[in-house]
Design a protein around this motif. Sequence first.
Motif, PDB file in Angstrom:
ATOM      1  N   GLN A   1       3.055   1.667  -4.990  1.00  0.00           N
ATOM      2  CA  GLN A   1       3.929   1.507  -4.002  1.00  0.00           C
ATOM      3  C   GLN A   1       3.143   1.730  -2.485  1.00  0.00           C
ATOM      4  OE1 GLN A   1       6.924   4.823  -2.812  1.00  0.00           O
ATOM      5  NE2 GLN A   1       6.323   5.479  -4.525  1.00  0.00           N
ATOM      6  N   PRO A   2       3.530   1.193  -1.528  1.00  0.00           N
ATOM      7  CA  PRO A   2       2.815   1.010  -0.327  1.00  0.00           C
ATOM      8  C   PRO A   2       1.981   2.256   0.250  1.00  0.00           C
ATOM      9  CG  PRO A   2       4.783  -0.368  -0.175  1.00  0.00           C
ATOM     10  CD  PRO A   2       4.873   0.247  -1.370  1.00  0.00           C
ATOM     11  N   ILE A   3       2.631   3.341   0.004  1.00  0.00           N
ATOM     12  CA  ILE A   3       2.141   4.469   0.492  1.00  0.00           C
ATOM     13  C   ILE A   3       1.080   4.969  -0.057  1.00  0.00           C
ATOM     14  CG2 ILE A   3       4.257   5.374   1.832  1.00  0.00           C
ATOM     15  CD1 ILE A   3       4.489   7.384  -0.493  1.00  0.00           C
ATOM     16  N   GLU A   4       0.635   4.481  -1.238  1.00  0.00           N
ATOM     17  CA  GLU A   4      -0.772   4.729  -1.917  1.00  0.00           C
ATOM     18  C   GLU A   4      -1.852   4.483  -1.246  1.00  0.00           C
ATOM     19  OE1 GLU A   4      -3.867   5.717  -4.941  1.00  0.00           O
ATOM     20  OE2 GLU A   4      -1.811   6.470  -4.453  1.00  0.00           O
ATOM     21  N   ALA A   5      -1.695   3.588  -0.477  1.00  0.00           N
ATOM     22  CA  ALA A   5      -2.960   2.913   0.501  1.00  0.00           C
ATOM     23  C   ALA A   5      -3.390   3.987   1.445  1.00  0.00           C
ATOM     24  CB  ALA A   5      -2.608   1.652   1.369  1.00  0.00           C
ATOM     25  N   ARG A   6      -2.200   5.011   1.802  1.00  0.00           N
ATOM     26  CA  ARG A   6      -2.650   5.933   2.756  1.00  0.00           C
ATOM     27  C   ARG A   6      -3.071   7.434   1.865  1.00  0.00           C
ATOM     28  NH1 ARG A   6       2.338   8.696   6.243  1.00  0.00           N
ATOM     29  NH2 ARG A   6       1.260  10.835   6.785  1.00  0.00           N
ATOM     30  N   PHE A   7      -2.393   7.734   1.040  1.00  0.00           N
ATOM     31  CA  PHE A   7      -2.481   8.880   0.428  1.00  0.00           C
ATOM     32  C   PHE A   7      -3.534   8.762  -0.826  1.00  0.00           C
ATOM     33  CE2 PHE A   7       1.439   9.423   2.324  1.00  0.00           C
ATOM     34  CZ  PHE A   7       1.301  10.705   2.962  1.00  0.00           C
TER      35      PHE A   7
ATOM     36  N   THR B   1       3.248  -0.732 -13.403  1.00  0.00           N
ATOM     37  CA  THR B   1       3.499  -0.961 -11.867  1.00  0.00           C
ATOM     38  C   THR B   1       3.880  -2.440 -11.534  1.00  0.00           C
ATOM     39  OG1 THR B   1       2.275  -0.909  -9.859  1.00  0.00           O
ATOM     40  CG2 THR B   1       0.889  -1.658 -11.855  1.00  0.00           C
ATOM     41  N   LYS B   2       4.309  -2.814 -10.484  1.00  0.00           N
ATOM     42  CA  LYS B   2       4.558  -3.963  -9.691  1.00  0.00           C
ATOM     43  C   LYS B   2       3.540  -4.205  -8.546  1.00  0.00           C
ATOM     44  CE  LYS B   2       9.583  -4.014 -10.328  1.00  0.00           C
ATOM     45  NZ  LYS B   2      10.089  -2.684 -10.725  1.00  0.00           N
ATOM     46  N   GLY B   3       2.879  -3.249  -8.221  1.00  0.00           N
ATOM     47  CA  GLY B   3       2.093  -3.200  -7.021  1.00  0.00           C
ATOM     48  C   GLY B   3       0.542  -3.848  -7.316  1.00  0.00           C
ATOM     49  N   THR B   4       0.215  -4.709  -6.460  1.00  0.00           N
ATOM     50  CA  THR B   4      -1.086  -5.578  -6.669  1.00  0.00           C
ATOM     51  C   THR B   4      -2.235  -4.528  -6.331  1.00  0.00           C
ATOM     52  OG1 THR B   4      -0.875  -6.415  -4.228  1.00  0.00           O
ATOM     53  CG2 THR B   4      -0.134  -7.853  -6.523  1.00  0.00           C
ATOM     54  N   MET B   5      -1.702  -3.340  -5.589  1.00  0.00           N
ATOM     55  CA  MET B   5      -3.126  -2.400  -5.128  1.00  0.00           C
ATOM     56  C   MET B   5      -3.600  -1.809  -6.445  1.00  0.00           C
ATOM     57  SD  MET B   5      -2.608   0.827  -2.529  1.00  0.00           S
ATOM     58  CE  MET B   5      -1.055   0.222  -1.985  1.00  0.00           C
ATOM     59  N   VAL B   6      -3.169  -1.829  -7.683  1.00  0.00           N
ATOM     60  CA  VAL B   6      -3.905  -1.410  -8.773  1.00  0.00           C
ATOM     61  C   VAL B   6      -5.246  -2.336  -8.969  1.00  0.00           C
ATOM     62  CG1 VAL B   6      -3.131  -3.222 -10.365  1.00  0.00           C
ATOM     63  CG2 VAL B   6      -3.630  -1.024 -11.415  1.00  0.00           C
ATOM     64  N   ALA B   7      -5.325  -3.215  -8.518  1.00  0.00           N
ATOM     65  CA  ALA B   7      -6.795  -4.151  -8.463  1.00  0.00           C
ATOM     66  C   ALA B   7      -7.794  -3.351  -7.758  1.00  0.00           C
ATOM     67  CB  ALA B   7      -6.588  -5.404  -8.146  1.00  0.00           C
ATOM     68  N   ARG B   8      -7.311  -2.404  -6.472  1.00  0.00           N
ATOM     69  CA  ARG B   8      -8.296  -1.563  -6.206  1.00  0.00           C
ATOM     70  C   ARG B   8      -8.887  -0.870  -6.978  1.00  0.00           C
ATOM     71  NH1 ARG B   8      -5.529   3.078  -3.048  1.00  0.00           N
ATOM     72  NH2 ARG B   8      -5.502   3.570  -5.297  1.00  0.00           N
ATOM     73  N   ASP B   9      -8.559  -0.244  -8.128  1.00  0.00           N
ATOM     74  CA  ASP B   9      -9.156   0.552  -8.683  1.00  0.00           C
ATOM     75  C   ASP B   9      -9.595  -0.094 -10.037  1.00  0.00           C
ATOM     76  OD1 ASP B   9      -8.013   2.476  -7.108  1.00  0.00           O
ATOM     77  OD2 ASP B   9      -6.288   2.912  -8.133  1.00  0.00           O
ATOM     78  N   LEU B  10      -9.832  -1.255  -9.977  1.00  0.00           N
ATOM     79  CA  LEU B  10     -10.511  -1.829 -11.360  1.00  0.00           C
ATOM     80  C   LEU B  10     -11.946  -1.287 -11.512  1.00  0.00           C
ATOM     81  CD1 LEU B  10      -9.595  -5.594 -11.086  1.00  0.00           C
ATOM     82  CD2 LEU B  10      -9.148  -4.026 -12.974  1.00  0.00           C
ATOM     83  N   ASP B  11     -12.793  -0.680 -10.418  1.00  0.00           N
ATOM     84  CA  ASP B  11     -14.106  -0.061 -10.751  1.00  0.00           C
ATOM     85  C   ASP B  11     -13.684   1.213 -11.666  1.00  0.00           C
ATOM     86  OD1 ASP B  11     -12.509   1.181  -8.577  1.00  0.00           O
ATOM     87  OD2 ASP B  11     -14.388   2.440  -8.020  1.00  0.00           O
ATOM     88  N   ILE B  12     -12.608   1.735 -11.622  1.00  0.00           N
ATOM     89  CA  ILE B  12     -12.294   2.892 -12.693  1.00  0.00           C
ATOM     90  C   ILE B  12     -11.847   2.233 -13.903  1.00  0.00           C
ATOM     91  CG2 ILE B  12     -11.084   4.877 -12.896  1.00  0.00           C
ATOM     92  CD1 ILE B  12     -11.293   5.318  -9.938  1.00  0.00           C
ATOM     93  N   LEU B  13     -10.630   1.305 -13.453  1.00  0.00           N
ATOM     94  CA  LEU B  13     -10.019   0.964 -14.852  1.00  0.00           C
ATOM     95  C   LEU B  13     -10.703  -0.021 -15.715  1.00  0.00           C
ATOM     96  CD1 LEU B  13      -6.544  -0.027 -13.090  1.00  0.00           C
ATOM     97  CD2 LEU B  13      -7.050   1.900 -14.972  1.00  0.00           C
ATOM     98  N   ALA B  14     -11.570  -0.744 -15.404  1.00  0.00           N
ATOM     99  CA  ALA B  14     -12.426  -1.807 -16.258  1.00  0.00           C
ATOM    100  C   ALA B  14     -13.236  -1.026 -17.176  1.00  0.00           C
ATOM    101  CB  ALA B  14     -12.898  -2.816 -15.232  1.00  0.00           C
TER     102      ALA B  14
END
Length: 367
Positions: A148-154, A175-188
């Motif tokens: 959710q949006p506050i993940e960008a902060r915390f 998730t419904k949040g596209t911010m998960v793509a930020r963590d592709l360096d871990i998830l991939a």
Amino acid sequence: MTQDTRPLIQPDLRRARGAGRNMTGRFEALERVEPGTGWEGDGWDIPEPQKGWRTEVAVERPRSAITRNASPDVPFDRSLNPYRGCEHGCIYCFARPSHSYLGLSPGLDFETRLVARPDIWRVLERELRRPSYRVAPLAIGTSTDPYQPIEARFKAMRKVLEVLRDFHHPVGIVTKGTMVARDLDILAPMAAAGLAHVGVTVTTLDADLSRRMEPRVPLPARRLALIRQLAGAGVPVRVMVSPVVPGLTDHEIEPILDAAKQAGARAASWIMLRLPHEVAPLMTDWLWEHAPGRAEKVLRRLREMHGGKGYDARFGHRMRGEGVHARMIARRFEVATRRLGLDGGLPPLDCGQFRVPLGTQDQPSLF
């Protein structure tokens, strides 16, 4: 599921929010009401005080990170939630009643008075180091959305993923949040090792309906693009058609599955709309405000699926319902997923790689 006759909060005071009211939680002895000016009904043209529903975040330091469950309706026995409440504001969210345990409302409080747990990764690390711990896939996002949006902060979710990566611990994310793509360096890399899956929820392809029903969620086109991005990085993705709202979104089952398949999804699942506790009046309010021509049809279908009630929480029943319409939706989903090759499920997560690292994130090992 009778409609609350009391007026809803003014729309301009709850813009980009899902709930129409902020009813008192079911455990509270006293009911809260929004105060007026004291001049109502006296013929004075004095406006009510304006109050916007801004997002407020409290920080919690949890004593435990992993929540256990024994439900036969879900394929996991442990989960983790970096946040309480969810700014996405999905009106249908079955997790809304959990805010009552905090003395808060499942209505607008659930979307605006959030709880972040930025240090939950430290607690998780301690729990994974216990000699008694036995590994099994950890589910994240099964209650409130970790992106959710506050993940960008915390960045609580990212720190959790770093711990899971270091322990080679399998994880399934919803998730419904596209911010998960930020963590592709871990998830991939985790996915390549058989340690990670992602489920992306797509409730409707109608952008206008989505914005009204799930006001702070990325639009459907962006979620389909996310599926494509995750799949392109080698992460197995499941599209989750959830919830299916009978009489409102059930006609979209096949189009959603078609679009998700084209985007690279490898499996699919669905859940019928669930209305536990306070979700029932909130959803009823929303239907009469945003889809009045469909409201009675939706509510009637739900009653037909739950033996005349709005909701039946029995295991094995609550996520599917029963009766003619429930069977028809299940059959349509079955036929469509078989046609598209989405009926085989995702590859199993590997629990055999789990190991306790020598160092910690605070004090890495020299070896």
